[in-house]
Write a protein that holds these residues in place. Sequence first.
Motif, short mmCIF file in Angstrom:
data_model
loop_
_atom_site.label_atom_id
_atom_site.label_comp_id
_atom_site.label_asym_id
_atom_site.label_seq_id
_atom_site.Cartn_x
_atom_site.Cartn_y
_atom_site.Cartn_z
N ILE A 264 -23.92 12.80 28.65
CA ILE A 264 -22.69 12.12 28.22
C ILE A 264 -22.34 11.09 29.27
N TYR A 265 -22.43 9.82 28.90
CA TYR A 265 -22.12 8.72 29.83
C TYR A 265 -21.00 7.91 29.18
N MET A 266 -19.77 8.38 29.37
CA MET A 266 -18.63 7.81 28.67
C MET A 266 -17.43 7.69 29.61
N PRO A 267 -16.54 6.75 29.33
CA PRO A 267 -15.33 6.62 30.15
C PRO A 267 -14.32 7.70 29.80
N MET A 268 -13.16 7.66 30.45
CA MET A 268 -12.10 8.63 30.18
C MET A 268 -11.38 8.27 28.89
N ILE A 269 -11.96 8.69 27.80
CA ILE A 269 -11.37 8.51 26.48
C ILE A 269 -11.40 9.87 25.78
N PRO A 270 -10.56 10.10 24.78
CA PRO A 270 -10.54 11.40 24.10
C PRO A 270 -11.88 11.80 23.53
N GLU A 271 -12.66 10.81 23.06
CA GLU A 271 -13.97 11.11 22.47
C GLU A 271 -14.93 11.73 23.48
N ALA A 272 -14.75 11.43 24.75
CA ALA A 272 -15.62 12.01 25.78
C ALA A 272 -15.38 13.52 25.89
N ILE A 273 -14.11 13.91 25.86
CA ILE A 273 -13.79 15.34 25.89
C ILE A 273 -14.25 16.00 24.60
N ALA A 274 -14.06 15.32 23.48
CA ALA A 274 -14.52 15.85 22.19
C ALA A 274 -16.04 16.03 22.20
N ALA A 275 -16.76 15.15 22.88
CA ALA A 275 -18.22 15.26 22.97
C ALA A 275 -18.63 16.51 23.74
N MET A 276 -17.90 16.81 24.82
CA MET A 276 -18.18 18.03 25.57
C MET A 276 -17.94 19.26 24.69
N LEU A 277 -16.82 19.25 23.98
CA LEU A 277 -16.50 20.37 23.09
C LEU A 277 -17.53 20.51 21.97
N ALA A 278 -18.01 19.36 21.48
CA ALA A 278 -19.01 19.38 20.41
C ALA A 278 -20.31 20.03 20.88
N CYS A 279 -20.71 19.70 22.11
CA CYS A 279 -21.91 20.34 22.67
C CYS A 279 -21.72 21.85 22.75
N ALA A 280 -20.57 22.26 23.29
CA ALA A 280 -20.28 23.68 23.43
C ALA A 280 -20.23 24.36 22.06
N ARG A 281 -19.77 23.63 21.07
CA ARG A 281 -19.62 24.18 19.71
C ARG A 281 -20.96 24.63 19.13
N ILE A 282 -22.01 23.85 19.42
CA ILE A 282 -23.33 24.18 18.84
C ILE A 282 -24.26 24.85 19.86
N GLY A 283 -23.71 25.18 21.05
CA GLY A 283 -24.52 25.86 22.05
C GLY A 283 -25.41 24.97 22.87
N ALA A 284 -25.23 23.64 22.75
CA ALA A 284 -25.99 22.70 23.59
C ALA A 284 -25.37 22.66 24.99
N ILE A 285 -26.14 22.23 25.96
CA ILE A 285 -25.69 22.16 27.36
C ILE A 285 -25.33 20.71 27.67
#
Length: 648
Positions: free
Chosen positions: A130-151
Amino acid sequence: MVFDTRNLMLFDHQLAWSDEKIYEEIYKNSLKDLNAFWLHHATDIDWQCAPQSAFDNRRKNWLDGGISNICYNCVDRHVVKTPHKNAIVWYGDEPGERRILTYFELHRIAIKIAAILVQNGVSKGDVVGIYMPMIPEAIAAMLACARIGAIHLVIFAGFAPEAMAYRLESSNAKLVLTVSFMKRGGRRFNLLEKVQTAISKMTYVPNICVLDDIDSFETQIDDKIEWVNNEDNLFILYTSGSSGKPKGIVHSTLSYMLYVATTFKIIFGANSNDVYFCTSDIGWITGHSYISYAPLFHGLTVVIFGGSPTYPIADRYWDIVEKEKVTIFYSSPTAIRSLQMFGESFVTKFNLSSLKVLGSVGEPIGTSAWNWYFDVIGKKKCPIIDTWWQTESGGIVLAPLRNLNQKPSTTGKPFFGVSIGLINRKDNKPINSAQLQGELVVQNQWPGRCRMMTFECAYSKHAGNSKMFCKNIFAKEYFNEQEMFMTGDWAVYDKDFDIRVIGRLDDVINVSGHRLSTAEFEDAINKVDGIKECAVVAVAHEIKGQTAFVYAVTDLPDGVESIAKKIIESTRKSIGPIAKPDFVAIVTELPKTRSGKIMRHLLRDIAQNKDCDQSDISSIINPIAVDIAKQAVQKALVCPDLCVLNKT
């Protein structure tokens, strides 16, 4: 999971981190019955299958049998109860740029990104960059990874392509999430171009997914949750690289979730009614633990900022605090010192009365900055939680109590369930006396501790046995013969046996056999009126062995000799005659990493006329600072010029 409610007061109390007697009772109880303490706080987690024990000493295993998902705990369960509550309030680089995501909207974006990941072939256990600035989508991307068990592997959006390529390749990332560009300080940065350059330097080519317009992706939305167990990993995060080769620190999901959620709740006294503003970035561990996970776990409103605190003027933080009625504010000593330079007028025009707790993270905070933070920002009514912890620890390990009988620059107390000590590194014997320096060690297991490092595995020649090799190197790197976790930081007990962290073990100057911390020097120098900031490094001295070389940022009109005299007087007064520096250079700024850490090892090389590592320079927020330091060294005041000033 069965818990005896008769023991509730042994482990939890509304004054647990505010009253010293209650703290001491709960702390002793937490060490005496580690399993009961952590199982009690594990009831905050929504489990698919609850663990029957907290720590299995035989297997060195946390929460065995537990099954849950951190995205579910941070988003889904809040959507059921408070779907329209503000989850994330974002402020951009330009004043007036503001967006709000409710918990319902955050959930919608997280499941959409999760669907995009699945469509791109990502599955459980895969690494996603994840190479993103401080935007809400960056946090959502982290949560999305965790949601499907990705690291997830978050890479700070200010890192150069070379640094990015190293992290992506050594972690074997399958996909990179990014956006086209970001804005900071009035400037536009092309992130997609940096990602493409980084991948061109790699031996394989991961996919790139650009999330400029998430709604434009045509995917089949599946609200499925990948329930994970105690062995499954959540993320890899590389150390900042301010010294040596960056290491990929790996954290597991369930024990990490338990630790950061519990520390946040108790240390800050946080509850779901709080509005929380942390000025860090998701590219660092603070942005993982205390922006993305712990506050959302507890259902708070989280304020994030994607701009520069001094653009267009140095009032952005305080403007946001007033507008959002922030109750908990968590920042770094570097940011506080920088804003202190601009004076009180940028603060006093705002109403900061909503604040109830202030926090400090990243490095020891000097006395001057602590006092300004307490007096000017907190109006002498907000406790300062001066926290100590590391990427490796996962969450806060040391912090002072939340009462106002605080001590500037003292981190204070170990968190419940974590046994802390100081040892003499020469013989590993414990230090039980006040004012004696020792290495800070953790003497027991705690759930936030990282599992392993990655870079040794990826670059080892032990083909077919890399996992075991990695674990062996991890043990050698971090543990002594007594199985104590070696933090690599110096610390001392004060007269009350509260702990003051001084700095890294390698940030020490050995003057005539006296080991002095650079942090002690810097604290003394920063007391001089007109010194905005400073950095002290060790250089060779033919008589003393080593001596102090001072880089000082100042707005004093005085000449170098006059400034040097004030610096020497302050170090003599604060530390002793042995501490007087022999070199003083005046600079307009110091080279720092993008996380705000001063690159002292680079300044040490410059002071000794050594060549600078180009990979180091690429990670500096302003590379011009290196040339400034080089020019200043040529004009530095040196002995015998200082000999006259050094006379008692």
